[in-house]
Enzyme design. Structure first.
Site, PDB file in Angstrom:
ATOM      1  N   ARG A 111       0.850  -1.203   0.000  1.00 24.09           N
ATOM      2  CA  ARG A 111       0.000   0.000   0.000  1.00 24.09           C
ATOM      3  C   ARG A 111       0.879   1.244   0.000  1.00 24.09           C
ATOM      4  O   ARG A 111       2.053   1.170   0.347  1.00 24.09           O
ATOM      5  CB  ARG A 111      -0.944  -0.008   1.196  1.00 24.09           C
ATOM      6  CG  ARG A 111      -0.212   0.059   2.520  1.00 24.09           C
ATOM      7  CD  ARG A 111      -1.216   0.097   3.662  1.00 24.09           C
ATOM      8  NE  ARG A 111      -0.533   0.367   4.903  1.00 24.09           N
ATOM      9  CZ  ARG A 111      -1.114   0.340   6.085  1.00 24.09           C
ATOM     10  NH1 ARG A 111      -2.393   0.039   6.179  1.00 24.09           N
ATOM     11  NH2 ARG A 111      -0.446   0.609   7.169  1.00 24.09           N
ATOM     12  N   ASN A 149      -3.766   7.724   3.275  1.00 27.92           N
ATOM     13  CA  ASN A 149      -3.480   7.080   4.553  1.00 27.92           C
ATOM     14  C   ASN A 149      -1.975   6.962   4.731  1.00 27.92           C
ATOM     15  O   ASN A 149      -1.284   6.380   3.886  1.00 27.92           O
ATOM     16  CB  ASN A 149      -4.101   5.678   4.620  1.00 27.92           C
ATOM     17  CG  ASN A 149      -4.106   5.121   6.039  1.00 27.92           C
ATOM     18  OD1 ASN A 149      -4.846   5.603   6.894  1.00 27.92           O
ATOM     19  ND2 ASN A 149      -3.259   4.155   6.306  1.00 27.92           N
ATOM     20  N   GLU A 150      -1.468   7.535   5.806  1.00 26.13           N
ATOM     21  CA  GLU A 150      -0.049   7.429   6.149  1.00 26.13           C
ATOM     22  C   GLU A 150       0.868   7.549   4.927  1.00 26.13           C
ATOM     23  O   GLU A 150       1.611   6.632   4.580  1.00 26.13           O
ATOM     24  CB  GLU A 150       0.228   6.122   6.910  1.00 26.13           C
ATOM     25  CG  GLU A 150      -0.448   6.096   8.270  1.00 26.13           C
ATOM     26  CD  GLU A 150       0.042   4.960   9.169  1.00 26.13           C
ATOM     27  OE1 GLU A 150       0.569   3.971   8.638  1.00 26.13           O
ATOM     28  OE2 GLU A 150      -0.099   5.085  10.399  1.00 26.13           O
ATOM     29  N   CYS A 155       9.966   8.148  -4.176  1.00 23.65           N
ATOM     30  CA  CYS A 155      10.105   7.414  -5.436  1.00 23.65           C
ATOM     31  C   CYS A 155      11.363   7.888  -6.157  1.00 23.65           C
ATOM     32  O   CYS A 155      11.772   9.046  -6.012  1.00 23.65           O
ATOM     33  CB  CYS A 155       8.864   7.657  -6.295  1.00 23.65           C
ATOM     34  SG  CYS A 155       8.931   6.896  -7.929  1.00 23.65           S
ATOM     35  N   CYS A 157      11.909   7.139  -9.655  1.00 22.91           N
ATOM     36  CA  CYS A 157      11.728   6.799 -11.073  1.00 22.91           C
ATOM     37  C   CYS A 157      12.255   7.936 -11.965  1.00 22.91           C
ATOM     38  O   CYS A 157      12.564   9.027 -11.481  1.00 22.91           O
ATOM     39  CB  CYS A 157      10.257   6.510 -11.371  1.00 22.91           C
ATOM     40  SG  CYS A 157       9.207   7.973 -11.415  1.00 22.91           S
ATOM     41  N   CYS A 160      10.253  11.133 -11.682  1.00 22.26           N
ATOM     42  CA  CYS A 160      10.580  11.913 -10.477  1.00 22.26           C
ATOM     43  C   CYS A 160      11.919  12.625 -10.670  1.00 22.26           C
ATOM     44  O   CYS A 160      12.081  13.780 -10.266  1.00 22.26           O
ATOM     45  CB  CYS A 160      10.628  11.010  -9.239  1.00 22.26           C
ATOM     46  SG  CYS A 160       8.966  10.589  -8.645  1.00 22.26           S
ATOM     47  N   GLU A 310      -5.587   6.937  15.197  1.00 20.77           N
ATOM     48  CA  GLU A 310      -5.477   5.486  15.381  1.00 20.77           C
ATOM     49  C   GLU A 310      -4.645   5.170  16.609  1.00 20.77           C
ATOM     50  O   GLU A 310      -3.634   5.814  16.882  1.00 20.77           O
ATOM     51  CB  GLU A 310      -4.747   4.831  14.200  1.00 20.77           C
ATOM     52  CG  GLU A 310      -5.477   4.827  12.893  1.00 20.77           C
ATOM     53  CD  GLU A 310      -4.640   4.132  11.803  1.00 20.77           C
ATOM     54  OE1 GLU A 310      -3.792   3.283  12.134  1.00 20.77           O
ATOM     55  OE2 GLU A 310      -4.827   4.474  10.629  1.00 20.77           O
ATOM     56  N   GLU A 358      -3.103  -8.205   8.730  1.00 25.51           N
ATOM     57  CA  GLU A 358      -3.586  -7.545   9.947  1.00 25.51           C
ATOM     58  C   GLU A 358      -4.628  -8.366  10.703  1.00 25.51           C
ATOM     59  O   GLU A 358      -5.312  -7.859  11.583  1.00 25.51           O
ATOM     60  CB  GLU A 358      -4.108  -6.144   9.609  1.00 25.51           C
ATOM     61  CG  GLU A 358      -2.947  -5.201   9.355  1.00 25.51           C
ATOM     62  CD  GLU A 358      -3.331  -3.807   8.907  1.00 25.51           C
ATOM     63  OE1 GLU A 358      -4.510  -3.592   8.571  1.00 25.51           O
ATOM     64  OE2 GLU A 358      -2.436  -2.950   8.888  1.00 25.51           O
ATOM     65  N   TYR A 360      -4.246 -10.484  12.954  1.00 26.56           N
ATOM     66  CA  TYR A 360      -3.973 -10.594  14.389  1.00 26.56           C
ATOM     67  C   TYR A 360      -3.749  -9.233  15.036  1.00 26.56           C
ATOM     68  O   TYR A 360      -3.256  -9.139  16.156  1.00 26.56           O
ATOM     69  CB  TYR A 360      -2.796 -11.545  14.641  1.00 26.56           C
ATOM     70  CG  TYR A 360      -3.073 -12.915  14.074  1.00 26.56           C
ATOM     71  CD1 TYR A 360      -4.264 -13.576  14.388  1.00 26.56           C
ATOM     72  CD2 TYR A 360      -2.195 -13.529  13.179  1.00 26.56           C
ATOM     73  CE1 TYR A 360      -4.566 -14.807  13.830  1.00 26.56           C
ATOM     74  CE2 TYR A 360      -2.485 -14.762  12.626  1.00 26.56           C
ATOM     75  CZ  TYR A 360      -3.676 -15.393  12.955  1.00 26.56           C
ATOM     76  OH  TYR A 360      -3.969 -16.603  12.398  1.00 26.56           O
TER      77      TYR A 360
HETATM   78  C1  GLA Z   1      -1.431   2.124  10.354  1.00 29.19           C
HETATM   79  C2  GLA Z   1      -2.483   2.216   9.288  1.00 29.19           C
HETATM   80  C3  GLA Z   1      -3.636   1.309   9.485  1.00 29.19           C
HETATM   81  C4  GLA Z   1      -3.207  -0.023  10.041  1.00 29.19           C
HETATM   82  C5  GLA Z   1      -2.406   0.193  11.299  1.00 29.19           C
HETATM   83  C6  GLA Z   1      -1.986  -1.073  11.986  1.00 29.19           C
HETATM   84  O1  GLA Z   1      -1.498   3.072  11.319  1.00 29.19           O
HETATM   85  O2  GLA Z   1      -2.911   3.520   9.039  1.00 29.19           O
HETATM   86  O3  GLA Z   1      -4.282   1.142   8.247  1.00 29.19           O
HETATM   87  O4  GLA Z   1      -2.448  -0.694   9.098  1.00 29.19           O
HETATM   88  O5  GLA Z   1      -1.252   0.889  10.963  1.00 29.19           O
HETATM   89  O6  GLA Z   1      -1.289  -0.812  13.171  1.00 29.19           O
HETATM   90 ZN    ZN Z   2       8.354   8.515  -9.323  1.00 29.47          ZN
END
Ligand code: GLA
Ligand code: ZN
Length: 680
Positions: A111, A149-150, A155, A157, A160, A310, A358, A360
């Site tokens: 991701r 997300n995060e 990169c 390439c 870039c 989170e 994920e 667990y």
């Molecule tokens: C990150 C992500 C979430 C998940 C958690 C697991 O913070 O943003 O999608 O993967 O880690 O700890």
């Molecule tokens: Zn690139």
């Protein structure tokens, strides 16, 4: 507050109903109610479901879920799902796939694996964000937008690299200026055109050293980090602008990661309406290190309450040892975030998945599928408690008189530096200085080197190696107006291009500090030296040990407070102070043992009248948040034993249990009290 619709603490977390049947989703509503959940974040990773191919969007499943959530009075932190582009998209537009540090073109997988400069990625992600905003602009339960997300996707390439050339051209205008900025006459690297610029990576000027990336040319590497941080920010901004045009009144965020090195979060924060971040400490992490990260995140937007986007309700899956949170710890760490300025307590994740990496990872609703688990009970009890707090805490302010200068450019520069010591880690140093004040329960903010220092009594700048334009003037202004400033070895060496300022370190800070540094010695791990005081400086001891690096200092007006105890620089100054204008500037020329910093912080706190009336106790954290008419004192017992604190002769009510408290507060192991003063 994040939204006028929700004048209470947001409580909930990431919810992935796209992994479940509708029956399960309906069942989840029962659990949400039992756990007092009021908000979920979704859909975070559903681009492939939302857009099965370039010409088709499929929102119906999301409409259904949003409808169910609304019926159940659950608010939504609306995610844009752009952190993972669909597999088909990667195939159709391979330029979206990034190239890693070692020069390998990635296939689809994982991701946040997209080239941040890919025009296709930007176009398609903005399209999706726009469609979501248009479709749900009138959906009443959205309380914030959550983009991507995060983000973390550097990169290397060719595209870039070309963009980096353009970036450099915009910044430097002529190739002569680039050669100067990067000192390209070194090793005969002189450039004759912008086209010759090469992205610094494992294929060119960089490699992985002991535990970090190393570079032959710090100037290029720092600029590449700036360029990447900016490029990734542009992805976020594309979505931000599109959404803002459609729902101007809804706040927008993306989840940050605390002391995350690749992205200059101070720069990012200027484009975020509210800061949110993901907090994942390990079982035995020092609570002070977690508080530091909360304080840094709060400081990114000048103290505006942030979102704890989170945390895990019990355990992670990605740490080497995924310990479960001990009873009470999830609640304690939730309040730790609130104590440092959060108005939101959210989890990853609401329901534990059954497959992939994920499965667990902890969740409010575990694989057991019912509410009779310790984790669920603790979540539900915390939800009950937060609900009862209503808006008592919301929008209350954090007021610090001590600030630590923190700077991403400086972090990159210190750690790209070849020498003086591989033991020198920027954040570790920041942690040590922070801890000294934190242990005294003194509130600390973080500021940029050119940030507003006027409201602080004490400003610390550990290892301020890079002095960017205006930074020295800003600091000098603070000191001449009566402030107390503390800096250390390896400060004031270079300008923003990592080019050394000639004439003796710490360059522009020399006159203020009243000294110049001639040499910096690095001690191998088995060697140390000592800091021997010339005067008695209460409450400091006569001697402390120090290690890692030792500056050889020449005084030019400063007074030595302590000298080295051994080696050829025995009796030479190691700790000095200088009067400058109405203020004081201290210099610490080595890496002292923690006790030195703790005792020095105590001295400074007394001198500046910063101590709270409640006596500090080990691992009992005390912070304050203030509303217009009252203040709230958070007391967090991180110990495994009960503790009794002598209060400051005021009468309080603990708003978590309505107990009236006079003189002494006994607080159980891992327990929390929030004291509201009832004297006025
Ligand atoms: C990150 C992500 C979430 C998940 C958690 C697991 O913070 O943003 O999608 O993967 O880690 O700890
Ligand atoms: Zn690139």
């Amino acid at each position: 507050m994040i939204s006028k619709k929700t004048p209470f603490i947001l409580y909930g977390g990431d919810y992935n109903p796209d992994q479940w049947s509708k029956e399960t989703v309906i069942e989840d509503m029962k659990f949400f109610k039992l756990a007092n959940i009021n908000t979920v974040t979704l859909p975070v990773f559903s681009w492939a479901l939302l857009q099965p191919n370039e010409d088709t969007y499929n929102f119906e499943w999301l409409d259904d879920i949003l409808e169910i959530l609304k019926e159940n009075n659950i608010y939504v932190c609306m995610a844009t799902s752009t952190a993972v582009q669909p597999n088909w998209m990667s195939k159709k537009y391979p330029e979206i796939l990034p190239v890693d540090f070692e020069g390998r073109k990635r296939k689809f997988g994982g991701r946040v694996k997209f080239c941040p400069n890919s025009e296709k990625y930007r176009e398609l992600s903005v399209n999706l964000a726009t469609k979501l905003a248009e479709r749900y602009k009138d959906y009443p339960n959205i309380i914030a937008w959550h983009i991507g997300n995060e983000y973390d996707n550097y990169c290397y390439c060719d595209h870039c690299e070309n963009k980096f050339k353009e970036w450099a051209k915009k910044k430097y205008k002529t190739i002569e200026k680039v050669n100067k900025a990067w000192n390209m006459n070194f090793w005969g690297h002189t450039l004759y055109s912008f086209d010759e610029i090469i992205a610094p990576s494992g294929l060119s000027e960089m490699w992985y050293g002991y535990d970090k990336q190393c570079t032959n040319f710090q100037g290029i590497a720092i600029d590449y980090n700036r360029f990447m941080s900016d490029s990734i920010l542009e992805c976020y901004l594309g979505e931000y602008t599109a959404i803002k045009a459609i729902t101007p009144d809804i706040e927008i965020t993306t989840n940050l990661m605390g002391t995350f090195k690749p992205l200059d979060y101070f720069k990012w924060a200027k484009h975020m309406d509210v800061i949110s971040w993901d907090n994942y400490p390990g079982l035995n992490d020092d609570p002070s290190d977690t508080s530091l990260r909360h304080d840094l995140m709060r400081s990114l937007k000048n103290g505006k309450p942030f979102m704890l986007m989170e945390q895990t309700p019990n355990q992670q899956n990605w740490q080497p040892y995924n310990s479960v949170k001990r009873p009470g710890v999830m609640r304690l760490w939730s309040y730790q975030a609130v104590a440092h300025g959060a108005d939101t307590v959210m989890f990853f994740q609401m329901r534990q998945s059954i497959g992939a990496c994920e499965k667990y990872h902890g969740a409010v609703i575990s694989h057991a599928g019912h509410e009779n688990t310790r984790t669920f009970r603790e979540c539900s009890e915390l939800g009950e408690e937060l609900k009862a707090l209503g808006d008592t805490i919301i929008d209350s302010k954090y007021n610090a008189k001590v600030a630590i200068i923190f700077d991403w450019d400086n972090w990159w520069a210190v750690e790209f530096s070849s020498g003086p010591s591989i033991s020198l880690k920027y954040v570790e140093q920041i942690e040590r200085y922070y801890k000294a004040f934190h242990n005294l329960n003194i509130a600390v903010d973080f500021v940029e080197p050119t940030g507003d220092l006027s409201k602080y009594s004490i400003v610390l700048a550990p290892v301020l190696y890079m002095l960017k334009e205006d930074a020295a003037d800003n600091i000098k202004n603070f000191v001449s107006n009566g402030g107390t400033f503390i800096t250390t070895y390896f400060s004031g060496y270079v300008n923003e291009n990592d080019l050394v300022s000639l004439g003796g370190y710490p360059a522009e800070l020399r006159d203020m500090l009243g000294l110049w540094v001639e040499e910096i010695d690095a001690l191998p791990p088995d060697m140390n030296n000592s800091i021997n005081f010339i005067y008695k400086l209460n409450p400091m001891k006569d001697n402390y040990t120090c290690n890692m690096v030792c500056d050889i200092i020449n005084l030019e007006g400063a007074e030595a407070l302590a000298v080295y105890g051994s080696d050829f620089y025995k009796d030479k100054p190691v700790f000095t102070y200088n009067k400058y204008g109405d203020g004081l500037a201290y210099y610490i020329g080595s890496n002292p043992e923690q006790a030195f910093l703790n005792d020095f912080a105590l001295r400074l706190a007394k001198e500046n009248n910063l101590l709270l009336g409640i006596e500090p106790k080990e691992c009992v954290e005390i912070t304050q948040r203030n509303k217009d008419n009252y203040s709230l004192t958070f007391v967090l017992n991180h110990n495994n034993d009960d503790v009794t604190l002598k209060l400051d002769n005021k009468n309080y009510i603990n708003i978590l249990n309505n107990a009236t408290i006079k003189e002494n507060l006994t607080i159980k192991a891992k327990d929390v009290a929030i004291l509201k003063s009832i004297d006025n």
